[in-house]
Design a protein around this motif. Structure first.
Motif, PDB file in Angstrom:
ATOM      1  N   ASP A 108       0.851  -1.185   0.000  1.00 55.86           N
ATOM      2  CA  ASP A 108       0.000   0.000   0.000  1.00 55.86           C
ATOM      3  C   ASP A 108       0.894   1.245   0.000  1.00 55.86           C
ATOM      4  O   ASP A 108       2.121   1.131   0.021  1.00 55.86           O
ATOM      5  N   GLU A 109       0.274   2.410  -0.044  1.00 51.75           N
ATOM      6  CA  GLU A 109       0.997   3.674  -0.171  1.00 51.75           C
ATOM      7  C   GLU A 109       0.854   4.469   1.118  1.00 51.75           C
ATOM      8  O   GLU A 109      -0.239   4.546   1.677  1.00 51.75           O
ATOM      9  N   PRO A 110       1.926   5.125   1.570  1.00 52.46           N
ATOM     10  CA  PRO A 110       1.842   5.858   2.841  1.00 52.46           C
ATOM     11  C   PRO A 110       0.777   6.959   2.846  1.00 52.46           C
ATOM     12  O   PRO A 110       0.153   7.207   3.881  1.00 52.46           O
ATOM     13  N   TYR A 111       0.541   7.602   1.698  1.00 57.67           N
ATOM     14  CA  TYR A 111      -0.479   8.660   1.680  1.00 57.67           C
ATOM     15  C   TYR A 111      -1.859   8.072   1.979  1.00 57.67           C
ATOM     16  O   TYR A 111      -2.630   8.631   2.764  1.00 57.67           O
ATOM     17  N   HIS A 112      -2.166   6.929   1.370  1.00 57.47           N
ATOM     18  CA  HIS A 112      -3.458   6.276   1.633  1.00 57.47           C
ATOM     19  C   HIS A 112      -3.578   5.836   3.102  1.00 57.47           C
ATOM     20  O   HIS A 112      -4.617   6.013   3.731  1.00 57.47           O
ATOM     21  N   ILE A 113      -2.517   5.216   3.589  1.00 60.46           N
ATOM     22  CA  ILE A 113      -2.565   4.660   4.950  1.00 60.46           C
ATOM     23  C   ILE A 113      -2.686   5.787   5.973  1.00 60.46           C
ATOM     24  O   ILE A 113      -3.507   5.727   6.895  1.00 60.46           O
ATOM     25  N   ALA A 114      -1.885   6.831   5.810  1.00 60.53           N
ATOM     26  CA  ALA A 114      -1.930   7.960   6.749  1.00 60.53           C
ATOM     27  C   ALA A 114      -3.324   8.568   6.762  1.00 60.53           C
ATOM     28  O   ALA A 114      -3.893   8.890   7.807  1.00 60.53           O
ATOM     29  N   ASP A 164       8.050   6.468   8.989  1.00 61.76           N
ATOM     30  CA  ASP A 164       8.484   7.872   9.072  1.00 61.76           C
ATOM     31  C   ASP A 164       7.593   8.768   8.216  1.00 61.76           C
ATOM     32  O   ASP A 164       7.243   9.878   8.622  1.00 61.76           O
ATOM     33  N   VAL A 165       7.247   8.295   7.039  1.00 62.15           N
ATOM     34  CA  VAL A 165       6.419   9.106   6.134  1.00 62.15           C
ATOM     35  C   VAL A 165       4.999   9.249   6.682  1.00 62.15           C
ATOM     36  O   VAL A 165       4.444  10.353   6.709  1.00 62.15           O
ATOM     37  N   VAL A 166       4.420   8.158   7.126  1.00 65.69           N
ATOM     38  CA  VAL A 166       3.042   8.217   7.630  1.00 65.69           C
ATOM     39  C   VAL A 166       2.957   9.147   8.838  1.00 65.69           C
ATOM     40  O   VAL A 166       2.080  10.017   8.906  1.00 65.69           O
TER      41      VAL A 166
END
Lengths: 444, 444
Positions: A108-114, A164-166
């Motif tokens: 999955d992608e950090p933007y979606h998860i965050a 770190d990104v999320v």
């Protein structure tokens, strides 16, 4: 070594699937569709909340697991709700209990998860938790356009950066970024928006997120890894750890190791809760509880079960007399000697026949507390006092009765002893677990 | 050309953001936080359901849109709920109204999308709709690790294949795949599971999905593209089209074109509903409605508004007297002559000052019905009769009053005329829209 007597257990409910025991859906009186019926799930979570559980937890998979057809057709897990949708629905019918979902850093992608966890956290007023997994099941890769499964070390490297990104995206806005002044027309203070601009080895994500900072600052970070990189990732980032230790000694080792690693990176050891998975069968007598478990195990398909036993023994068990004890003369092989020895010991201690032993392995073979509310509370108190656990991730044997037994019999006994809360003291999952709200790294 | 008089309007509510008008949150008495307050959103959807709307629709973006800081700080859209989480929460507090979410084929994976919509469809008992978008906003690519935005044709090629994969995954199980026979221990009939094994130019996805076939077979397929590839994709796949025609004539052209293309590929033209977005302002008199709109427009920030006007005119409007009519001597430039002429015409027809004209463009410049329940119903009847629309996607001017005006004044007038349902006749979104349940391509 034991902490002050005010120390209490944390209890989370393992609810996807609703039972890890493969025979659970067949138990007399059990709901066959407990795992995929919203009305049932709603009654379960409301009962868990009434019992003051810390959280309702959903494991997850991104594929139908690879299993022999005989096992596949007997599994209740093929059809399950997706975690974000189910937890969002359940957030509306509950007020306090935490809502923890597994989400993969590999597929999955950090933007979606965050964004999704932030949204769930706002919808639930601060009750979301993210179980970070790297998705070990190689079947998943084929559902996401990859023939090759990402190698273990590579998965953990990405997971660390993904975290770190999320968390950086969750910090996109100061808590007071949104003003909504109808008079002046200023909705947002632009000085309170941070553009992440992350460019790393694995990920490149600009930001900002398109949702306000979560109510909890960050949803609670959960992990389940027990490998060396898994333990290290947990020590650096996790606030709760779901684990599957074989026994008290193994759990004490894991507990000390992960908390020690956390301290080594400058964290407070109390801000990381170790919550082993425990299969709980409650009876009015110890014998009744054992009989319930034997009954449940007897519902496991024998052909699948005997295959598991053969693998563990390293020897074909299909020729053994199913209703006799394990033969004495099982040849020594290259199978894991520990696994083999522990199975032989189990059969002897509990006086199990070959069939019962096979069905035990094919049902649920992990840590189990089987007894009366009093004997189980005794055991849990030892785990708590000896720093083997800060609480448990409860795996139910069958539903609804096995869940009712825990909430109506075991929990009151734990409360009577002061080992479990009588009521929630806060409203967020962080507050239930005694975790601080993270500071925003960009605004203070 | 008009269909039988039994033809009725379909109405969906555009609810993310809750208003597309940039001044909406400042209107006297409006909720400044209408877009990000669960209690408000819950009351809106319950009111829309009481008014028998077909669906609650969420547009979506995967980035904070690129806008000048003066516009950014006045926008109510920076913080919004994520569609799947919000719609799942709202599914629990409603029973009939459809729940439509936008999801991107460019920045997400078909396994995730298929699974989440299937889960929402099960949770809501058959009320999910998927608005397929290819995500035109180039800001999004930077949140997903890509410096270059995918080119338009490439995005549509992937979208078409993505649709095939998602619908194929929804067909992973026959409707009667799950038996749950506690006696025999057979949960699933393995002959009723289909492994997709898709390997295409853009995507490679094995399957099967890990959730039963949706209640509706497939959630309703929605699209909004108006470009040539967008129209073709809609004709091949969409069951509802959200569009933004300038006027009746433009909508008739679009309606005939898309339905014609659908017939050309063998589809039934009635199984594709054209639902133009319409901004609706209701008054007790036409004059009162116009005054409401002028009041609303006056809340748009003038500096941002005048910039929009300058772009449309192709000429710097910041030196014009804001409180006088548009000057007669605006120099002819390279700006779009159609856009320029229509703006000049609008100013003349409505007698708008430069300020009012600018704020109209900066507020909401698309199709609008501004009048009494009776005059708006007249207009809608013409659109329906002349095959310009099968209904409308209602854009509210401000909330809650603008929404109340539609549900309490306009809808009863439409019902009185037989133009809109008095009650739901079915329970699923497909049934509301008069769409058939798709056959499973692998099982029948």
């Amino acid at each position: 070594m034991a902490e002050p007597t005010t120390k209490k257990l944390h209890l989370t409910a393992f609810m996807r699937p609703v039972s890890l025991h493969t025979g659970a859906w067949r138990y007399p009186g059990a709901y066959a569709d407990a795992n995929f019926n919203l009305a049932h799930l709603r009654s379960f979570i409301q009962e868990l909340e009434a019992a003051k559980f810390d959280a309702f937890f959903m494991a997850d998979h991104l594929a139908v697991l690879n299993m022999p057809v005989e096992a596949l057709k007997r599994s209740q897990t093929l059809t399950s709700f997706e975690p974000f949708t189910l937890l969002s629905a359940l957030s509306v019918v509950t007020e306090k209990i935490g809502l923890a979902a597994t989400a993969s850093t590999t597929y999955d992608e950090p933007y979606h998860i965050a964004r999704r966890f932030a949204s769930l956290d706002h919808l639930s007023n601060g009750r979301a938790g993210w179980n970070i997994v790297t998705t070990g099941n190689p079947e998943s890769s084929k559902n996401f356009g990859r023939e090759e499964h990402l190698e273990h070390g590579e998965r953990y490297k990405r997971a660390r950066e993904f975290y770190d990104v999320v968390t950086g995206l969750w910090d996109s806005y100061a808590d007071d970024a949104f003003i909504r002044d109808q008079e002046t027309g200023i909705f947002t203070n632009p000085d309170k928006i941070h553009v992440l601009n992350h460019k790393g080895d694995e990920l490149s994500v600009r930001g900002p997120l398109n949702i306000a900072r979560p109510v909890q600052g960050w949803p609670v970070i959960i992990q389940a890894g027990q490998s060396d990189p898994g333990r290290q990732l947990a020590a650096e980032t996790a606030e709760a750890v779901f684990c599957s230790p074989r026994n008290l000694e193994a759990s004490k080792e894991l507990y000390a190791d992960i908390k020690g690693r956390a301290e080594a990176v400058g964290r407070n050891r109390n801000h990381l809760k170790i919550l082993p998975a425990a299969f709980i069968v409650v009876g009015d007598t110890v014998e009744e509880a054992k009989q319930k478990r034997l009954k449940l195990d007897s519902l496991v398909h024998y052909d699948s079960a005997i295959a598991s036993l053969s693998v563990t023994l390293g020897s074909d068990a299909s020729g053994f007399d199913p209703d006799a004890p394990l033969p004495d003369d099982i040849p020594d092989t290259n199978a894991s000697k520990t696994g083999r020895a522990s199975v032989i010991k189990l059969a002897q201690e509990e006086g199990l026949t070959v069939r019962q032993l096979a069905q035990r392995l094919g049902g649920f073979a992990g840590l189990a507390f089987v007894g009366t509310p009093s004997t189980i509370a005794d055991e849990m108190a030892v785990w708590l006092a000896e720093d083997a656990a800060d609480g448990f991730t409860v795996v139910f044997p069958f539903l609804p009765q096995g869940l009712d037994d825990v909430t109506r019999k075991l929990v009151p006994e734990l409360q009577r002893r002061g080992l479990f809360r009588e009521d929630y003291e806060g409203t967020t999952l962080r507050e239930h677990l005694g975790l601080p709200r993270p500071k925003n790294r960009f605004f203070d």
